[in-house]
Write an enzyme that holds these catalytic residues in place. Structure first.
Site, short mmCIF file in Angstrom:
data_model
loop_
_atom_site.label_atom_id
_atom_site.label_comp_id
_atom_site.label_asym_id
_atom_site.label_seq_id
_atom_site.Cartn_x
_atom_site.Cartn_y
_atom_site.Cartn_z
N ARG A 1 35.84 16.39 -8.09
CA ARG A 1 34.90 17.08 -8.99
C ARG A 1 34.46 18.35 -8.28
O ARG A 1 34.28 18.35 -7.05
CB ARG A 1 33.69 16.19 -9.34
CG ARG A 1 32.72 16.84 -10.31
CD ARG A 1 31.75 15.85 -10.98
NE ARG A 1 30.85 15.15 -10.07
CZ ARG A 1 30.95 13.88 -9.72
NH1 ARG A 1 31.95 13.13 -10.17
NH2 ARG A 1 30.08 13.33 -8.88
N GLU B 1 31.51 21.29 -8.87
CA GLU B 1 30.33 21.56 -9.70
C GLU B 1 29.56 22.76 -9.17
O GLU B 1 29.18 22.79 -8.00
CB GLU B 1 29.41 20.32 -9.70
CG GLU B 1 28.10 20.56 -10.44
CD GLU B 1 27.26 19.29 -10.60
OE1 GLU B 1 27.34 18.41 -9.72
OE2 GLU B 1 26.52 19.20 -11.59
N ASP C 1 28.30 15.11 -4.06
CA ASP C 1 27.53 15.65 -5.19
C ASP C 1 26.08 15.54 -4.76
O ASP C 1 25.51 14.44 -4.77
CB ASP C 1 27.84 14.84 -6.45
CG ASP C 1 27.12 15.36 -7.69
OD1 ASP C 1 26.18 16.17 -7.54
OD2 ASP C 1 27.49 14.95 -8.79
N HIS D 1 29.11 8.14 -9.76
CA HIS D 1 27.79 8.26 -9.13
C HIS D 1 27.68 7.33 -7.92
O HIS D 1 26.68 6.63 -7.75
CB HIS D 1 26.68 7.96 -10.15
CG HIS D 1 26.45 9.08 -11.10
ND1 HIS D 1 25.63 8.99 -12.20
CD2 HIS D 1 26.93 10.34 -11.12
CE1 HIS D 1 25.63 10.14 -12.85
NE2 HIS D 1 26.42 10.98 -12.22
N GLU E 1 31.07 21.44 -14.29
CA GLU E 1 31.51 20.41 -13.34
C GLU E 1 32.67 19.55 -13.85
O GLU E 1 32.51 18.36 -14.06
CB GLU E 1 30.33 19.52 -12.95
CG GLU E 1 29.50 18.96 -14.11
CD GLU E 1 28.40 18.01 -13.61
OE1 GLU E 1 28.73 17.10 -12.84
OE2 GLU E 1 27.24 18.19 -14.00
N HIS F 1 33.85 12.28 -18.25
CA HIS F 1 32.47 12.77 -18.41
C HIS F 1 32.46 14.16 -19.01
O HIS F 1 33.51 14.77 -19.21
CB HIS F 1 31.69 12.71 -17.08
CG HIS F 1 32.27 13.53 -15.95
ND1 HIS F 1 32.12 14.90 -15.88
CD2 HIS F 1 32.98 13.17 -14.85
CE1 HIS F 1 32.71 15.34 -14.76
NE2 HIS F 1 33.25 14.31 -14.13
N ASP G 1 22.34 21.43 -8.04
CA ASP G 1 23.28 20.33 -8.31
C ASP G 1 24.69 20.84 -8.01
O ASP G 1 25.26 21.58 -8.80
CB ASP G 1 23.13 19.93 -9.80
CG ASP G 1 23.95 18.72 -10.17
OD1 ASP G 1 24.57 18.12 -9.29
OD2 ASP G 1 23.96 18.38 -11.38
N HIS H 1 25.61 20.17 -17.98
CA HIS H 1 24.30 19.83 -18.55
C HIS H 1 23.34 20.94 -18.17
O HIS H 1 23.62 21.71 -17.23
CB HIS H 1 23.81 18.49 -18.00
CG HIS H 1 23.86 18.37 -16.49
ND1 HIS H 1 22.89 18.89 -15.67
CD2 HIS H 1 24.80 17.86 -15.66
CE1 HIS H 1 23.21 18.67 -14.40
NE2 HIS H 1 24.38 18.05 -14.37
N HIS I 1 19.04 16.76 -14.96
CA HIS I 1 19.60 16.77 -16.32
C HIS I 1 18.47 17.31 -17.18
O HIS I 1 17.65 16.56 -17.69
CB HIS I 1 20.04 15.37 -16.75
CG HIS I 1 21.25 14.89 -16.00
ND1 HIS I 1 21.80 13.65 -16.15
CD2 HIS I 1 22.04 15.52 -15.08
CE1 HIS I 1 22.87 13.54 -15.36
NE2 HIS I 1 23.01 14.65 -14.70
N ASP J 1 0.82 -1.23 0.00
CA ASP J 1 0.00 0.00 0.00
C ASP J 1 0.84 1.26 0.00
O ASP J 1 0.33 2.36 0.22
CB ASP J 1 -0.87 0.04 1.27
CG ASP J 1 -1.80 -1.14 1.35
OD1 ASP J 1 -2.17 -1.65 0.28
OD2 ASP J 1 -2.14 -1.55 2.47
N TYR K 1 39.99 12.03 -11.96
CA TYR K 1 39.82 10.78 -11.19
C TYR K 1 41.01 9.86 -11.45
O TYR K 1 41.24 9.47 -12.60
CB TYR K 1 38.51 10.09 -11.61
CG TYR K 1 37.33 11.05 -11.63
CD1 TYR K 1 36.60 11.32 -10.48
CD2 TYR K 1 36.99 11.72 -12.81
CE1 TYR K 1 35.54 12.23 -10.50
CE2 TYR K 1 35.94 12.63 -12.84
CZ TYR K 1 35.22 12.88 -11.68
OH TYR K 1 34.19 13.79 -11.71
N1 GLY Z 1 24.50 14.84 -9.91
C1 GLY Z 1 24.63 14.33 -11.22
C2 GLY Z 1 25.34 15.27 -12.06
O1 GLY Z 1 26.12 16.05 -11.57
O2 GLY Z 1 25.13 15.34 -13.23
MN MN Z 2 25.53 17.82 -12.64
MN MN Z 3 26.03 16.75 -9.59
#
Ligand code: GLY
Ligand code: MN
Ligand code: MN
Length: 461
Positions: A429, A431, A288, A271, A408, A379, A299, A383, A390, A66, A412
């Site tokens: 990272r 961002e 992050d 991630h 960002e 990466h 973000d 975005h 995203h 439920d 690594y």
């Molecule tokens: N948190 C996912 C990204 O930075 O795109």
């Molecule tokens: Mn991001």
């Molecule tokens: Mn992020």
């Protein structure tokens, strides 16, 4: 004389002082921004010759027995209506001259269900509150659409996203075709509405920028809190708890995505969701995380030393990422290609890989052209950001004022025989969220520092 009979409905409840009424579902944000967005879409539909737009909010999904997942409307629906309940539909009929009618279909009031799940807006109140021409119960959805779409040239809807909508489109079309002998023409096109709405959502209006700034402020504060809290010995989940506490305590309804808290070797997993690992001295922590406020995402990523003091190797890599982000920020301006900030960041990162002797025997251009830098940076640099973390938007469009995007870059370094040990498990990272303005990128998320000295100062404090 008898007074009005108490009933579980608007008439009775609306006469009570506010503090005696059950809390109502989210009201739409103040202002007429949804109306203006619908007018803009209507103008585009009219220019295509007119048609009937149908969007659905989506339905509650059961997590187990439920117990449903928290409901959150499809972002396009939220953007056009502001209506927060599940099982809601928005219909807009637009003729070729641009005359339009907007209709919200929503769940009817239900005293029994409202005892369990909370107050529903209901069709009687929805039209006025959500600036619609009229509102109907979802029970009359099919009949209303079949009536509105008679002799219209096209349906405008999401295609291939909601199984229920795909099935309903087939049903509405067949019901209209069955009226052919009565002189009714059925639409002969279904147009995917996604790109038209994405073009609108890509440029944020003032209301959106203000909301996103508030979301960014909450997330920046949460990052500061998490940094100050961190010491070696804490588990990743404890750091996550600090973030979540601040998000909710500051009024954010949700996270914008699952929070990443990655310590030590986990910092090289892009991630990595906060887990049960215990953080050790001399390790980096990469967070992050961002909240969702009134539907809008933030973000932010920050990377910091668990001990409060970067090692020499950590600091060297960190400063390369800071420089890469600065280059990407400088490249974020109206008229630039979407890829320019990324290309600028890659150049600085690749130079850093050479300076730190992580790659050998390559020229800078050779390192970039061969793609060998992707061993340490795999990466993209950003975005679009908005209702979705995203967010929608065509990356082939040049950057323009009012777009919001992340910047960002990362670096690594996994353990490997050809890498000096001092660099092992350094995953960094940084961002920030940027609004594109005439003057260039305006960063929304600098309520939490990036500079290494400032981070160390914050953690000491
Ligand atoms: N948190 C996912 C990204 O930075 O795109
Ligand atoms: Mn991001
Ligand atoms: Mn992020």
């Amino acid at each position: 004389m008898n007074g009005p009979e108490p009933r579980f409905n608007d008439d009775f409840l609306s006469q009570l002082p506010a503090e005696l009424r059950p809390e109502e579902v989210l009201l739409p944000p103040h202002g007429d921004q949804h109306l203006r967005r619908r007018e803009c879409l209507a103008a585009w539909i009219a220019a295509q010759g007119g048609g009937v737009v149908v969007l659905c909010a989506g339905e509650e999904i059961i997590r187990n027995r439920d117990n449903p997942f928290p409901f959150r409307s499809h972002s396009d629906f939220l953007y056009m209506t502001g209506f927060p309940e599940p099982d809601a539909w928005w219909i807009m009929r637009v003729d070729a001259k641009g005359e339009s009618e907007s209709i919200l279909a929503c769940r009817p009031r239900d005293p029994e269900r409202e005892i369990w799940d909370g107050v529903r807006v209901g069709p009687q109140r929805a039209a006025e509150r959500f600036h619609m021409d009229r509102a109907i119960s979802i029970e009359s959805l099919d009949d209303t659409i079949i009536e509105l779409a008679a002799n219209m040239p096209a349906f405008y809807a999401h295609m291939g996203i909601h199984a229920e909508l795909d099935e309903k489109l087939r049903h509405w079309l067949n019901a209209l075709r069955a009226k052919g002998r009565a002189g009714v023409n059925a639409p002969d096109r279904i147009v995917d509405i996604s790109q038209a709405i994405a073009r609108q959502r890509l440029i944020k209006d003032n209301f959106e920028v203000a909301t996103m700034q508030r979301a960014a402020d909450i997330s920046a504060q949460a990052h500061r809190r998490a940094m100050r809290f961190t010491t070696p010995g804490h588990h990743e989940f404890e750091i996550e708890a600090e973030l979540l506490h601040h998000f909710r305590a500051a009024g954010a309804q949700s996270v914008a995505y699952g929070s990443i808290v990655a310590s030590g070797p986990h910092s090289c997993i892009l991630h990595h969701r906060a887990g049960s690992r215990r953080i050790r001295d001399a390790e980096l922590v990469l967070i992050d995380a961002g909240c969702e406020l009134d539907g809008y995402a933030s973000d932010i990523t920050r990377t910091y030393p668990a001990s409060g003091k970067f090692s020499g190797a950590q600091r060297a890599v960190y400063d390369v990422v800071v420089a890469a982000q600065e280059a990407a920020i400088a490249a974020t301006r109206p008229g630039a290609a979407f890829s320019e900030p990324h290309d600028a960041a890659v150049r600085v990162l690749a130079q850093g890989m050479m300076d730190l002797k992580l790659v050998k025997n390559q020229s800078l251009d050779g390192l970039i052209e061969s793609g060998d830098y992707k061993r340490f940076y795999m990466h993209r640099t950003g975005h679009f950001l908005g209702l979705d973390v995203h967010d929608v938007g065509d990356v082939n469009t040049p950057l323009a004022q009012g777009m919001v995007m992340t910047i960002e870059p990362g670096f690594y370094i996994r353990p490997a025989a050809d890498i000096a040990q001092e660099f092992w498990n350094i995953g960094i990272r940084i961002e920030d969220d940027a609004l594109v303005t005439a003057e260039g990128a305006r960063l929304l998320t600098r309520g939490v520092p990036v500079n290494a000295d400032e981070i160390e100062g914050l953690m000491r404090g």
